[in-house]
Design a protein around this motif. Structure first.
Motif, PDB file in Angstrom:
ATOM      1  N   ALA A  12      58.528  -7.411 -21.627  1.00  0.00           N
ATOM      2  CA  ALA A  12      58.286  -6.122 -22.003  1.00  0.00           C
ATOM      3  C   ALA A  12      56.625  -5.842 -21.625  1.00  0.00           C
ATOM      4  O   ALA A  12      55.912  -6.733 -21.870  1.00  0.00           O
ATOM      5  CB  ALA A  12      58.230  -5.956 -23.750  1.00  0.00           C
ATOM      6  N   TYR A  16      58.341  -3.976 -28.086  1.00  0.00           N
ATOM      7  CA  TYR A  16      59.167  -3.730 -29.097  1.00  0.00           C
ATOM      8  C   TYR A  16      58.644  -4.601 -30.291  1.00  0.00           C
ATOM      9  O   TYR A  16      58.617  -5.810 -30.021  1.00  0.00           O
ATOM     10  CB  TYR A  16      60.530  -3.747 -28.950  1.00  0.00           C
ATOM     11  CG  TYR A  16      61.240  -4.329 -29.930  1.00  0.00           C
ATOM     12  CD1 TYR A  16      61.416  -3.737 -31.298  1.00  0.00           C
ATOM     13  CD2 TYR A  16      62.308  -5.453 -29.805  1.00  0.00           C
ATOM     14  CE1 TYR A  16      62.418  -4.207 -32.095  1.00  0.00           C
ATOM     15  CE2 TYR A  16      63.020  -6.072 -30.762  1.00  0.00           C
ATOM     16  CZ  TYR A  16      63.117  -5.212 -32.049  1.00  0.00           C
ATOM     17  OH  TYR A  16      63.980  -5.734 -33.046  1.00  0.00           O
ATOM     18  N   SER A 136      70.446  -8.828 -30.103  1.00  0.00           N
ATOM     19  CA  SER A 136      69.054  -8.971 -30.134  1.00  0.00           C
ATOM     20  C   SER A 136      68.319  -7.725 -29.515  1.00  0.00           C
ATOM     21  O   SER A 136      68.843  -7.344 -28.291  1.00  0.00           O
ATOM     22  CB  SER A 136      68.609 -10.331 -29.424  1.00  0.00           C
ATOM     23  OG  SER A 136      67.472 -10.187 -28.575  1.00  0.00           O
ATOM     24  N   SER A 138      65.946  -6.793 -27.849  1.00  0.00           N
ATOM     25  CA  SER A 138      65.233  -6.892 -26.556  1.00  0.00           C
ATOM     26  C   SER A 138      66.362  -6.901 -25.311  1.00  0.00           C
ATOM     27  O   SER A 138      66.354  -6.653 -24.139  1.00  0.00           O
ATOM     28  CB  SER A 138      64.141  -7.968 -26.080  1.00  0.00           C
ATOM     29  OG  SER A 138      64.968  -9.119 -26.329  1.00  0.00           O
ATOM     30  N   ARG A 141      67.444  -4.154 -22.924  1.00  0.00           N
ATOM     31  CA  ARG A 141      66.792  -3.877 -21.861  1.00  0.00           C
ATOM     32  C   ARG A 141      67.332  -4.666 -20.833  1.00  0.00           C
ATOM     33  O   ARG A 141      66.682  -4.473 -19.570  1.00  0.00           O
ATOM     34  CB  ARG A 141      65.350  -3.817 -22.139  1.00  0.00           C
ATOM     35  CG  ARG A 141      64.844  -3.045 -23.241  1.00  0.00           C
ATOM     36  CD  ARG A 141      63.284  -3.045 -23.255  1.00  0.00           C
ATOM     37  NE  ARG A 141      62.957  -4.255 -23.251  1.00  0.00           N
ATOM     38  CZ  ARG A 141      62.072  -4.897 -24.318  1.00  0.00           C
ATOM     39  NH1 ARG A 141      61.578  -4.408 -25.200  1.00  0.00           N
ATOM     40  NH2 ARG A 141      61.803  -6.177 -24.253  1.00  0.00           N
TER      41      ARG A 141
HETATM   42  O1  PMV Z   1      64.486  -8.789 -29.497  1.00  0.00           O
HETATM   43  P1  PMV Z   1      63.954  -9.937 -30.074  1.00  0.00           P
HETATM   44  O2  PMV Z   1      64.008 -10.104 -31.398  1.00  0.00           O
HETATM   45  O3  PMV Z   1      63.839 -11.099 -29.184  1.00  0.00           O
HETATM   46  O4  PMV Z   1      62.162  -9.369 -29.839  1.00  0.00           O
HETATM   47  C1  PMV Z   1      61.555  -9.296 -28.915  1.00  0.00           C
HETATM   48  C2  PMV Z   1      60.026  -9.104 -29.533  1.00  0.00           C
HETATM   49  C3  PMV Z   1      59.031  -9.338 -28.119  1.00  0.00           C
HETATM   50  O5  PMV Z   1      59.662 -10.029 -27.277  1.00  0.00           O
HETATM   51  C4  PMV Z   1      57.730  -9.752 -28.697  1.00  0.00           C
HETATM   52  C5  PMV Z   1      58.469  -7.834 -27.652  1.00  0.00           C
HETATM   53  C6  PMV Z   1      59.779  -7.082 -26.757  1.00  0.00           C
HETATM   54  O6  PMV Z   1      59.779  -6.141 -26.407  1.00  0.00           O
HETATM   55  O7  PMV Z   1      60.475  -8.011 -25.764  1.00  0.00           O
END
Ligand code: PMV
Length: 328
Positions: A12, A16, A136, A138, A141
């Motif tokens: 990112a 997020y 999850s 992210s 994306r």
């Molecule tokens: O999708 P998760 O739960 O792995 O959370 C990702 C959170 C960050 O990597 C810190 C930010 C992001 O947008 O990927």
């Protein structure tokens, strides 16, 4: 009833951080990422197996890890509207799991696309992104390549919360992301728990949401212009702000180690000498450096000089794709 998909992780550029709905994984703000190649995860899904089995990176998945995979496949069953029988899932990644580049993003994106294909559902990036998000956040994306924007959406059922591709991988082929692994240790607080505690206890959280939402269209404009310097500055301030809101949580959350700070300091000095390199940082100590093709070797050297034990050089990656060869 069997399909195999390869998907890349993403990093990112506007993060997020924080859910408005824990069960559906709906974010408080939009985010924007770059899909990263050549590293990838390959996942095979087969319905109509003897029993539900999930093998991740060579090990039988257990507990909540297994449940998250099977829950996503339950959502595929609902979409298919028919009994598909038990599922067998095998997934393998080709990059160091300690990279802090959540393999879960690539893994759930591959699982969503492969799950739908194995169920005989048509290719649909929006539907796959929504499914991946439920594994999850992210991961939504990673269904597409290049620069993807996860639009937060407004609806309570999450049907308008998914990622759309703004620019494909070819738009800025010269861009480089260099993952600097300065610390291989497991992070103390998982993103899931860290963001929850930040939402609930950080007095700075509302400011983070407002600021990050406004940064997304700015980042989009800078990517359109391929303005590396301005995008690098935006990435750094967005990372600092995500970490600041977490530092203000109770108890405070600090993901940075002394090695992280040492590398950031060194990077600033190099920049003064004209090396175009900036950083971003997820919920862990390992910075990811943003630079161009002409400076990726210098960025790797900089990371190693600051104690990086492993470095992964990445280029903009493409869409999650169906493969004809299966893992079993
Ligand atoms: O999708 P998760 O739960 O792995 O959370 C990702 C959170 C960050 O990597 C810190 C930010 C992001 O947008 O990927």
């Amino acid at each position: 009833m069997k399909a195999t998909v390869r998907a890349h992780p993403n990093i990112a550029l506007v993060k997020y951080w924080g859910k408005r709905d824990e069960a559906l994984i709906l974010p408080h703000q939009s985010s924007l990422s770059l899909t990263l190649a050549p590293i990838h995860v390959t996942t095979t899904v087969e319905f109509g197996a003897q029993a539900d089995t999930v093998e991740l990176h060579g090990h039988a998945a257990k507990g909540s890890e297994r449940d998250r995979v099977l829950r996503l496949l339950d959502a595929v069953r609902v979409q298919a509207g028919r009994d598909l029988g038990p599922a067998k899932v095998v997934s393998r990644g080709d990059f160091p799991m300690a990279a802090g580049l959540a393999s879960s993003a690539a893994g759930f994106a591959a699982l969503a696309v492969a799950g739908r294909a194995a169920a005989g559902l048509p290719e649909d990036t929006r539907a796959s992104s929504i499914l991946a998000r439920r594994g999850s956040g992210s991961a939504c994306r990673s269904v597409q390549g290049g620069f993807c924007e996860w639009q937060r959406g407004e609806r309570a059922d999450g049907e308008d919360s998914y990622a759309v591709q703004r620019f494909d991988a070819g738009h800025w082929a010269d861009l480089r992301m260099v993952v600097a692994i300065v610390d291989r240790g497991e992070k103390e607080v998982k993103s899931r728990d860290g963001m929850k505690s930040t939402v609930e206890t950080s007095p700075y959280y509302p400011a983070w949401v407002k600021d990050a939402e406004a940064e997304v269209p700015r980042a989009r404009e800078l990517i359109a212009k391929k303005d590396l310097e301005a995008l690098g500055e935006l990435c750094e301030r967005n990372a600092w702000r995500m970490h600041s809101t977490s530092l203000a949580a109770d108890p405070p959350l600090c993901y940075l180690s002394s090695a992280t700070l040492g590398l950031i300091q060194h990077l600033r000095e190099q920049r003064k000498k004209g090396v175009p390199v900036w950083f971003t940082l997820d919920a862990g100590p390992n910075p990811v450096l943003l630079t161009d093709a002409a400076h990726e070797v210098a960025a790797e050297a900089l990371a190693r000089a600051c104690g990086a034990v492993e470095v992964v050089r990445c280029v903009p990656g493409g869409d999650a794709t169906l493969l004809s060869e299966h893992l079993f």
